[in-house]
Each structure stands twice: as C-alpha cells, then as structure tokens.
Design a protein around this motif. Structure first.
Motif, short mmCIF file in Angstrom:
data_model
loop_
_atom_site.label_atom_id
_atom_site.label_comp_id
_atom_site.label_asym_id
_atom_site.label_seq_id
_atom_site.Cartn_x
_atom_site.Cartn_y
_atom_site.Cartn_z
N ASP A 29 0.81 -1.22 0.00
CA ASP A 29 0.00 0.00 0.00
C ASP A 29 0.84 1.27 0.00
O ASP A 29 0.36 2.33 -0.41
N LYS A 30 2.08 1.16 0.46
CA LYS A 30 2.90 2.36 0.67
C LYS A 30 4.04 2.49 -0.33
O LYS A 30 5.00 3.22 -0.10
N VAL A 31 3.94 1.78 -1.45
CA VAL A 31 5.02 1.85 -2.44
C VAL A 31 4.43 1.93 -3.84
O VAL A 31 3.37 1.36 -4.13
N ASP A 32 5.10 2.68 -4.72
CA ASP A 32 4.72 2.76 -6.13
C ASP A 32 5.67 1.91 -6.95
O ASP A 32 6.90 2.09 -6.88
N LEU A 33 5.10 0.99 -7.73
CA LEU A 33 5.92 0.09 -8.54
C LEU A 33 5.67 0.32 -10.02
O LEU A 33 4.53 0.55 -10.43
N LYS A 34 6.73 0.25 -10.81
CA LYS A 34 6.55 0.29 -12.25
C LYS A 34 5.92 -1.03 -12.69
O LYS A 34 6.01 -2.03 -11.96
N PRO A 35 5.28 -1.08 -13.85
CA PRO A 35 4.52 -2.28 -14.25
C PRO A 35 5.32 -3.58 -14.20
O PRO A 35 4.80 -4.60 -13.74
N LEU A 38 5.67 -4.64 -10.60
CA LEU A 38 4.38 -5.09 -10.06
C LEU A 38 4.08 -6.50 -10.54
O LEU A 38 3.66 -7.37 -9.76
N GLU A 39 4.32 -6.74 -11.82
CA GLU A 39 4.10 -8.08 -12.38
C GLU A 39 5.00 -9.11 -11.68
O GLU A 39 4.56 -10.23 -11.37
N ARG A 40 6.22 -8.71 -11.42
CA ARG A 40 7.17 -9.62 -10.78
C ARG A 40 6.73 -9.98 -9.36
O ARG A 40 6.72 -11.15 -8.97
N VAL A 41 6.36 -8.99 -8.57
CA VAL A 41 5.99 -9.27 -7.17
C VAL A 41 4.68 -10.05 -7.09
O VAL A 41 4.53 -10.93 -6.24
N LEU A 42 3.75 -9.77 -7.97
CA LEU A 42 2.48 -10.50 -7.96
C LEU A 42 2.67 -11.95 -8.38
O LEU A 42 1.88 -12.83 -8.01
N GLY A 43 3.73 -12.22 -9.14
CA GLY A 43 3.99 -13.57 -9.59
C GLY A 43 4.77 -14.43 -8.60
O GLY A 43 4.96 -15.63 -8.83
N MET A 44 5.23 -13.82 -7.52
CA MET A 44 5.98 -14.57 -6.52
C MET A 44 5.05 -15.46 -5.70
O MET A 44 4.01 -15.01 -5.23
N LYS A 45 5.43 -16.71 -5.51
CA LYS A 45 4.58 -17.65 -4.78
C LYS A 45 4.75 -17.53 -3.27
O LYS A 45 3.86 -17.93 -2.51
N SER A 46 5.87 -17.01 -2.83
CA SER A 46 6.14 -16.89 -1.39
C SER A 46 5.89 -15.47 -0.90
O SER A 46 6.44 -14.51 -1.46
N GLU A 47 5.07 -15.33 0.12
CA GLU A 47 4.84 -14.00 0.69
C GLU A 47 6.11 -13.46 1.32
O GLU A 47 6.35 -12.24 1.33
N LEU A 48 6.96 -14.34 1.83
CA LEU A 48 8.23 -13.92 2.40
C LEU A 48 9.08 -13.22 1.34
O LEU A 48 9.68 -12.16 1.61
N HIS A 49 9.12 -13.77 0.14
CA HIS A 49 9.87 -13.15 -0.95
C HIS A 49 9.20 -11.84 -1.39
O HIS A 49 9.89 -10.87 -1.72
N GLN A 50 7.88 -11.82 -1.41
CA GLN A 50 7.17 -10.59 -1.76
C GLN A 50 7.50 -9.46 -0.79
O GLN A 50 7.76 -8.33 -1.19
N ARG A 51 7.49 -9.78 0.48
CA ARG A 51 7.78 -8.77 1.50
C ARG A 51 9.24 -8.30 1.41
O ARG A 51 9.54 -7.13 1.60
N GLY A 52 10.15 -9.23 1.09
CA GLY A 52 11.54 -8.85 0.90
C GLY A 52 11.71 -7.91 -0.28
O GLY A 52 12.40 -6.89 -0.20
N PHE A 53 11.06 -8.25 -1.38
CA PHE A 53 11.10 -7.44 -2.60
C PHE A 53 10.58 -6.03 -2.31
O PHE A 53 11.19 -5.03 -2.69
N LEU A 54 9.45 -5.95 -1.63
CA LEU A 54 8.83 -4.66 -1.35
C LEU A 54 9.63 -3.85 -0.35
O LEU A 54 9.72 -2.61 -0.46
N SER A 55 10.22 -4.51 0.63
CA SER A 55 11.02 -3.77 1.62
C SER A 55 12.24 -3.12 0.97
O SER A 55 12.67 -2.03 1.38
#
Length: 208
Positions: A29-35, A38-55
């Motif tokens: 909610d607090k980050v702006d991603l280029k397309p 965004l496609e990359r993070v939405l395609g990650m199967k692990s929430e741990l990896h998603q949170r790492g990517f976003l952090s």
C-alpha cells in the motif's frame, strides 16, 4: 518505518538495513511500482519473498529513489539511472541496500547449522584456517558465505566460482572487517570487506 540500521563505511558509501515487520498489504500500500516490478511481485509464490522485494523498494525511498530509478542488466545486476552503484539483498525478515560511487556488493544470510552440510561446495582455501570444532564454526561459515556472495554480486561475471575464485583472508572472532580476493583468469582483484551480525543474521558488504 522499521529502518533497522544505517552504516556509512566511507564518504562515498551508505548501507541501510530494514527489519521486515509489516504485512505484505502494508508494504504494498505504501510503495509505487513500475509495471514490470508489479508483475514480478504479484507472480511470486512466497509471501516472504514478496515482502523482501517490497522492503527493498522502501529502502530505495530512504535513499531518495523510487522503483523507477532501478533497473537490471542482462546478468541480473541492479543499476541506478543516475549512475550510482547499488547492490541489494534480503533474507527472511531483513533486507539491505548499499549505494556508493564505488563498485559494491552486499549479502544478508540467516545463521543456520545446515550451512555446514554445504561448506565443501563453497570453501576450499578457507578450510586451512577454519576450526570445525569451534563454537563459532557456523558463524564463521556464514560470514564467509556472505563475503563470497557479495563478491559474486560485485563482480557479476558468468563462470565465477565461490570455491575456486573467491578467497577470504582469515579473521578473528571479534573482527568486523577483512580482505578478500577474486582470482579469476590469471588476474587478482582485492576487496575490502565489512561484516556485522544481528538477531541471528550476518551481513557482509564488499567495496572495490
């Protein structure tokens, strides 16, 4: 924002470490991603990896950058559009970014006993000074792994081997820095290495 630590090893280099305590939703909610990001993070199967990517994107913001300032080359190495050097890492609930005018690499790893099982895959020279019976054996193995991973990110050359080409000079239990070498295709490259430990994790970064 859980900025865990900021380190300034020299006037040209800054390291920022993030402790990931937020949920995936809060980070998103607090980050702006280029397309493409965004496609990359939405395609990650692990929430741990998603949170790492976003952090990592939140760390970029701490440096004054956005996701749009970051891009990757054909070898997967990250770059900033203003020409500054950058390296990125995340492991479990920690992430880190190093930005410098110099060529740099960084890695964070959780200290786990299973690293001893794979030690022979990434260590050769270092066995000459490691003590397998020491209470600090796992710590030392993790430091060496982080150093070699940071060198690999810095050098970013296909065919580079942790075991054959990367050498970490001996260090004492209370040391926070050492020297490492890359011996590749008859050329030797020397790097200053800094490392630290916190909350059961090790972080090392290499500066050319």
């Amino acid at each position: 924002m859980p900025l865990y630590k900021t380190i300034t090893p020299n006037s040209q280099t800054t390291v920022k470490i993030w402790k990931i305590t937020e949920s995936y939703k809060d980070l998103m909610d607090k980050v702006d991603l280029k397309p493409v990001a965004l496609e990359r993070v939405l395609g990650m199967k692990s929430e741990l990896h998603q949170r790492g990517f976003l952090s990592v994107r939140h760390l970029l913001h701490q440096f004054g950058y956005t996701d749009s300032d970051l891009y990757y080359d054909d070898y997967g190495k990250p770059h900033l559009r203003d020409g500054k050097q950058i390296s990125i890492t995340h492991s479990f609930n920690f992430a880190a970014v190093i930005i410098s005018d110099l060529i740099v690499g960084i890695d964070i790893e959780k200290q786990r006993s299973k690293i001893a099982i794979i030690a022979k895959k990434f260590i050769e020279y270092e066995f000459n000074y490691l003590d397998g019976g020491s209470v600090n054996y796992i710590r030392h193995l993790t430091i060496i792994w982080c150093v070699k991973e940071s060198l690999y990110k810095l050098f970013c050359t296909p065919g580079l081997s942790f075991k054959k080409h990367c050498l970490v000079i001996p260090f004492a239990d209370n040391d926070l820095e050492t020297v490492a070498w890359i011996d590749y295709e008859s050329k030797k490259y020397r790097y200053n290495i800094h490392f630290l430990e916190f909350d059961g994790f090790t972080c090392a970064y290499a500066i050319a």
